[in-house]
Scaffold this active site. Sequence first.
Site, PDB file in Angstrom:
ATOM      1  N   ASP A 406       0.867  -1.229  -0.157  1.00 35.24           N
ATOM      2  CA  ASP A 406       0.179   0.009   0.081  1.00 35.24           C
ATOM      3  C   ASP A 406       0.855   1.160  -0.188  1.00 35.24           C
ATOM      4  O   ASP A 406       2.134   1.264   0.168  1.00 35.24           O
ATOM      5  CB  ASP A 406      -0.841   0.034   1.249  1.00 35.24           C
ATOM      6  CG  ASP A 406      -2.159   0.822   0.825  1.00 35.24           C
ATOM      7  OD1 ASP A 406      -2.316   1.549  -0.016  1.00 35.24           O
ATOM      8  OD2 ASP A 406      -3.111   0.310   1.692  1.00 35.24           O
ATOM      9  N   GLU A 409       3.126   4.907  -3.639  1.00 31.27           N
ATOM     10  CA  GLU A 409       3.853   6.222  -4.329  1.00 31.27           C
ATOM     11  C   GLU A 409       4.621   7.166  -3.734  1.00 31.27           C
ATOM     12  O   GLU A 409       5.461   7.947  -4.472  1.00 31.27           O
ATOM     13  CB  GLU A 409       2.416   6.966  -5.147  1.00 31.27           C
ATOM     14  CG  GLU A 409       1.459   7.372  -3.732  1.00 31.27           C
ATOM     15  CD  GLU A 409       0.662   6.436  -3.350  1.00 31.27           C
ATOM     16  OE1 GLU A 409       0.109   6.920  -2.171  1.00 31.27           O
ATOM     17  OE2 GLU A 409       0.276   5.433  -3.792  1.00 31.27           O
ATOM     18  N   ASP A 479      -7.621   4.510  -3.961  1.00 34.32           N
ATOM     19  CA  ASP A 479      -8.787   4.787  -2.908  1.00 34.32           C
ATOM     20  C   ASP A 479      -9.979   5.403  -3.698  1.00 34.32           C
ATOM     21  O   ASP A 479     -10.212   6.872  -3.295  1.00 34.32           O
ATOM     22  CB  ASP A 479      -8.285   5.297  -1.678  1.00 34.32           C
ATOM     23  CG  ASP A 479      -7.364   4.614  -0.595  1.00 34.32           C
ATOM     24  OD1 ASP A 479      -7.441   3.489  -1.157  1.00 34.32           O
ATOM     25  OD2 ASP A 479      -6.864   4.994   0.010  1.00 34.32           O
TER      26      ASP A 479
END
Length: 828
Positions: A406, A409, A479
Amino acid sequence: MKNAFLSRNSKYMLLLAMFSFSSLVAQSFQKTALGIKTKIQALDVEVQFYSPTIVRVLKSPEGVAFKKESLSVTKKPESTKFTMQQNGDIVSLKSDKMKVDLDLKSGKMSFNTLAGASLLNEAASGASFTDFNDAGSKTYSINQNFELDKDEAIYGLGQQQRGQLSLRNAKINMVQGNVDDYVPFLVSTKGYGLFWDNYSPTVFEDKPEVTSFKSEVGDCIDYYFMIGGNIDGAIAGMRELTGQAPMFPLWTFGYWQSKERYKSQDELVGVVSKYRELGVPLDGIIQDWQYWGNNYLWNAMEFLNTEFPNPKKMVDDIHNMNAHVIISIWNSFGPQTKQFREMQPKGMLLNFGTWPQSGLETWPPNRDYPSGVQPYDPYNPEARNIYWKYLSKGLFSVGIDGWWIDSSEPDHMDFKPSDFDIPTYLGSFRKVRNAFPLMAVGGVSEHQRAESSDKRIFILTRSAFAGQQRYGANTWSGDVNSSWQSLRNQIPAGLNFSMSAIPYWNTDIGGFFAGAYKKGWGDGTKNPSFQELYVRWMQFGAFTPMMRSHGTDIPREIYNFGKKGETIYDAIAKTIDLRYSLLPYIYSASWDITKNQSTMMRALVMDFDDKKVVNMNNEYLFGKSILVAPVVHAQYTPETIVKSNEETGWNKNEDTDVAKIQAATFGQAKSTKVYLPEGTSWFDFWTNEAFKGGQEITKATTIDEIPLYIKSGSIIPFGPKVQYATEKKWDNLEIRIYPGADGEFTLYEDENDNYNYEKGAYSTIIFKWNNKTQTLTIGKRSGSFNGMLKNRTFNIVLVTKEKGTGIPTGKNYDKIVDYDGKQKNIRL
């Protein structure tokens, strides 16, 4: 006489000057083993053939030395035969696949076919370098302009939530984010690819007069041009340059259940147990964050939460039910973790705001108690070693099957421009910012492969960069919101991502932030607005490379939506069953990716020369035979507009204006428009009604079916009804033939997990359909592997309105063929 002499002398001097200038031009470039080097308008310019189809262009300020080692490119230049010819100011280099022209006067480059057709030209304004101080290091901001044809379309550049497919007339600020994954590679309908090899924040802009890449930091301009003949060929060139995509295990293509989050070991195992009890297929379960405990222990990679007392037993229990588990890991660490304490003294942490912002589990974050969480520096090889050391010891050792990386980035909150000055192992964070996911995912992948080849690497990750396909990673779209507009956005997002040469992509089925649907509806699962959206998203998700349900606020397990015999439950179950019936087709498509550099989610423009599909953002091919037209507008309930983003969406206590609606009746049929590309005919998957391509049709829809059309000439294998991907052998496959054109399909099989396929442990069977003679040829089996079926049955169906409709039922075969590996010809 004197004037005549002067005249002759002037002519002599003119000829001498012309000769000298010609000699000067002739000597103004140097031939190299790969191409040429020259100096033009105060720039050093180098052209390098990496292969007959791939050319690299390097530009830098004249005389300024630099060192560039690509993070994305793995290919070494191969010995390429090329010829060189000069005509005035133009030097032409030809391989046996393309011609590259360089204007020695202006510096303008152009790329052409051997026949002389123009593919891509640099603009006359060309390249520019602007002095830039990068955290004390003297460097440049760089810009390169190109000219595109008025009528060509371009695609790629990773994943954007723009809702558009074509990149023409777009301006895109490429800095990695939660729901935007940037890959500076584009493909053109003219059959070429262009890779801008830079990792700093970059603006791509396409205007009628010029198309440009402008990066904040670059010691040089460095780009690759590849000729492919079509979009597939351009993608193949990019994978040749940056790495091929390995095979995923078969079980990754089954159904995955997840949510934010399972709060105990018993709850996690209980979900798998419930699916088995209900007889609904399931292959994977995902454990989200905080199994490590509080936020100060963020990403400890250990089960420190007391609700997970025996992780080895938890994993074994899941495996004993023939399911797999992957688990959330992050690229940041809390201050009380062992990783933080080992990395911090060595300068391996990046001190900027990231998630979570507070050490307390409250909303909004209590800034009086900052979490102290910091991302690590994945550009540092020693830091990657430390990361894997703890991951292997804490999680890999207990049998976890894969990694959910997760915030890859990573999350960058409370952004300050000075954050880009933070040093990394490879220079300022600004210089390498966009390559963070490549380095983070690559670190895990390379270490796991070095430790074990028994289990294929499977990584689910939130961000990507050029070359990430080589690491066994499937990227999800972040998300995203639970809204119809968000669902619509996912289709072009996934297609552009796939055309960025990274073939594995998926999305949170139902959207991540769904709290707006709870008002007045308890947990939200009985709200018809969410039920309709969820079912339609589920149907779309069944035709992506990973079918994974996930989100917050509203539970997503099938049993929360009702029970067998109820409309929404049955629609979800039917969609999962459909996915499993297609596993032989999907697994063979994944082999086509690995072996032939194919793409699974295919924009229609990749396969059809039809102007109407150039910017079509609501349909695509899944594999090379199945046209998918998801229902992306509400038909039974109001299309509620839900606004949130990856940060404000966390405000779970926010009241909304979503009105409670009356219970919907999902029984009646509705309709939607579907465009069928020209150049072939099509069969409605559910009815086998045939249609000529090149027209828009009205398709009757029900809540439990997604519009699907099969291209004529397709041969599709269907697998048995199972509870998990490997429950039954493929010894009794239904083979459907959709007539109207010749066709071919390669059925691929191997050991389903491990890397023995790289050593040749696999088999293929080629099916060919001759439409004129109505003959199916089942070719001789090629290859072998442990556990391979020596004898099997193929149940052949030549589809008609009466036979071969919908999910297989095991009835109405035209021929039942016993197959022992030898060629068979079947006349139908």
